[in-house]
Design a protein around this motif. Structure first.
Motif, PDB file in Angstrom:
ATOM      1  N   UNK A  43       0.833  -1.216   0.000  1.00 17.64           N
ATOM      2  CA  UNK A  43       0.000   0.000   0.000  1.00 17.64           C
ATOM      3  C   UNK A  43       0.861   1.257   0.000  1.00 17.64           C
ATOM      4  N   UNK A  44       1.798   1.336   0.936  1.00 24.25           N
ATOM      5  CA  UNK A  44       2.692   2.492   0.997  1.00 24.25           C
ATOM      6  C   UNK A  44       3.582   2.531  -0.243  1.00 24.25           C
ATOM      7  N   UNK A  45       4.013   1.362  -0.699  1.00 29.25           N
ATOM      8  CA  UNK A  45       4.869   1.285  -1.892  1.00 29.25           C
ATOM      9  C   UNK A  45       4.150   1.882  -3.096  1.00 29.25           C
ATOM     10  N   UNK A  46       2.879   1.539  -3.280  1.00 21.78           N
ATOM     11  CA  UNK A  46       2.103   2.056  -4.407  1.00 21.78           C
ATOM     12  C   UNK A  46       1.864   3.557  -4.264  1.00 21.78           C
ATOM     13  N   UNK A  47       1.643   4.028  -3.037  1.00 23.09           N
ATOM     14  CA  UNK A  47       1.437   5.460  -2.805  1.00 23.09           C
ATOM     15  C   UNK A  47       2.690   6.251  -3.196  1.00 23.09           C
ATOM     16  N   UNK A  52       5.788   9.600  -7.087  1.00 23.78           N
ATOM     17  CA  UNK A  52       6.961   9.737  -7.958  1.00 23.78           C
ATOM     18  C   UNK A  52       6.559   9.897  -9.418  1.00 23.78           C
ATOM     19  N   UNK A  53       5.514   9.176  -9.841  1.00 19.60           N
ATOM     20  CA  UNK A  53       5.038   9.307 -11.219  1.00 19.60           C
ATOM     21  C   UNK A  53       4.544  10.722 -11.482  1.00 19.60           C
ATOM     22  N   UNK A  54       3.838  11.311 -10.504  1.00 20.23           N
ATOM     23  CA  UNK A  54       3.370  12.690 -10.643  1.00 20.23           C
ATOM     24  C   UNK A  54       4.553  13.657 -10.686  1.00 20.23           C
ATOM     25  N   UNK A  55       5.561  13.440  -9.846  1.00 18.75           N
ATOM     26  CA  UNK A  55       6.758  14.279  -9.852  1.00 18.75           C
ATOM     27  C   UNK A  55       7.468  14.183 -11.201  1.00 18.75           C
ATOM     28  N   UNK A  56       7.583  12.971 -11.730  1.00 14.09           N
ATOM     29  CA  UNK A  56       8.225  12.766 -13.033  1.00 14.09           C
ATOM     30  C   UNK A  56       7.469  13.516 -14.131  1.00 14.09           C
ATOM     31  N   UNK A  57       6.129  13.422 -14.097  1.00 10.20           N
ATOM     32  CA  UNK A  57       5.316  14.103 -15.108  1.00 10.20           C
ATOM     33  C   UNK A  57       5.469  15.615 -15.019  1.00 10.20           C
ATOM     34  N   UNK A  58       5.642  16.162 -13.813  1.00 11.27           N
ATOM     35  CA  UNK A  58       5.785  17.613 -13.663  1.00 11.27           C
ATOM     36  C   UNK A  58       7.189  18.095 -14.035  1.00 11.27           C
ATOM     37  N   UNK A  59       8.195  17.230 -13.872  1.00 14.76           N
ATOM     38  CA  UNK A  59       9.574  17.621 -14.176  1.00 14.76           C
ATOM     39  C   UNK A  59       9.885  17.479 -15.660  1.00 14.76           C
TER      40      UNK A  59
END
Length: 197
Positions: A43-47, A52-59
């Motif tokens: 659960x925490x791993x997926x969160x 990180x996916x959102x951070x990657x998309x913004x960077x």
């Protein structure tokens, strides 16, 4: 009298072909992911993965724009000019120019690092690139005015500037030492968007 051809780099050894930076980051990333997965649960791993996916998309757009700026610099400034002012034969004035540009450049890391790579590929030497990045990191006028002065005051910032001013030049001189050329040969420079010298 014909000019002597430039020496070409010999065959690269196996350890020179490996992208060590990517390898280290990959090992740390996958190792950390495995540790969190088994220690804290999925659960925490997926969160964390979604964040990180959102951070990657913004960077990603910032990195793309930084590379685009680097490409435009390469098209707008001739290779001869880059070699003349910040190339191998530019001496101490070349380091001073690279340091001044790095100190005044207002962009963030997503622009600075692609720009430094493009400058090196277009004729700037390792010393100038090290000076450029170091001046941006250590002095950075834009960052000092926006962040440091409101928190620390003008006296502190000026004192830090005096201490930091000689460092980019010294680091650039060290980067030009022959020992670094043997440890990490300068990559071949490209003539244009698709060619290699």
């Amino acid at each position: 009298m014909p000019e002597a051809p430039e020496p070409t780099a010999g065959p690269r050894r196996w350890y020179q072909r490996i992208d060590w930076g990517l390898g280290i980051v990959g090992i740390l990333s996958f190792g950390s992911a495995a540790y969190v997965f088994f220690k804290e649960g999925p659960t925490l791993w997926l969160q964390i993965l979604m964040e990180d996916a959102w951070l990657f998309a913004s960077i990603l757009p910032k990195v793309a724009l930084g590379c685009l700026i680097g490409a435009f610099v390469r098209l707008l400034i001739s290779r001869e000019m880059i070699e003349r002012y910040v190339g191998r034969g530019s001496g101490l004035p070349g380091l001073a120019i690279a340091g001044l540009i790095g100190m005044l450049f207002p962009a963030g890391p997503f622009t600075i690092f692609p720009l430094a790579v493009v400058l090196m590929a277009s004729g700037a030497d390792r010393g100038a690139a090290v000076t450029f990045i170091s001046a941006w990191l250590l002095i950075g006028i834009n960052r000092a005015i926006i962040w440091e002065m409101p928190f620390f005051g003008t006296d502190f910032v000026l004192f830090r500037f005096l201490l930091s001013m000689p460092m980019p030049i010294l680091l650039g001189l060290m980067a030009r030492a022959p020992v670094f050329e043997r440890l990490s040969p300068t990559p071949p420079r490209s003539d244009g968007p698709g060619g290699v010298a």
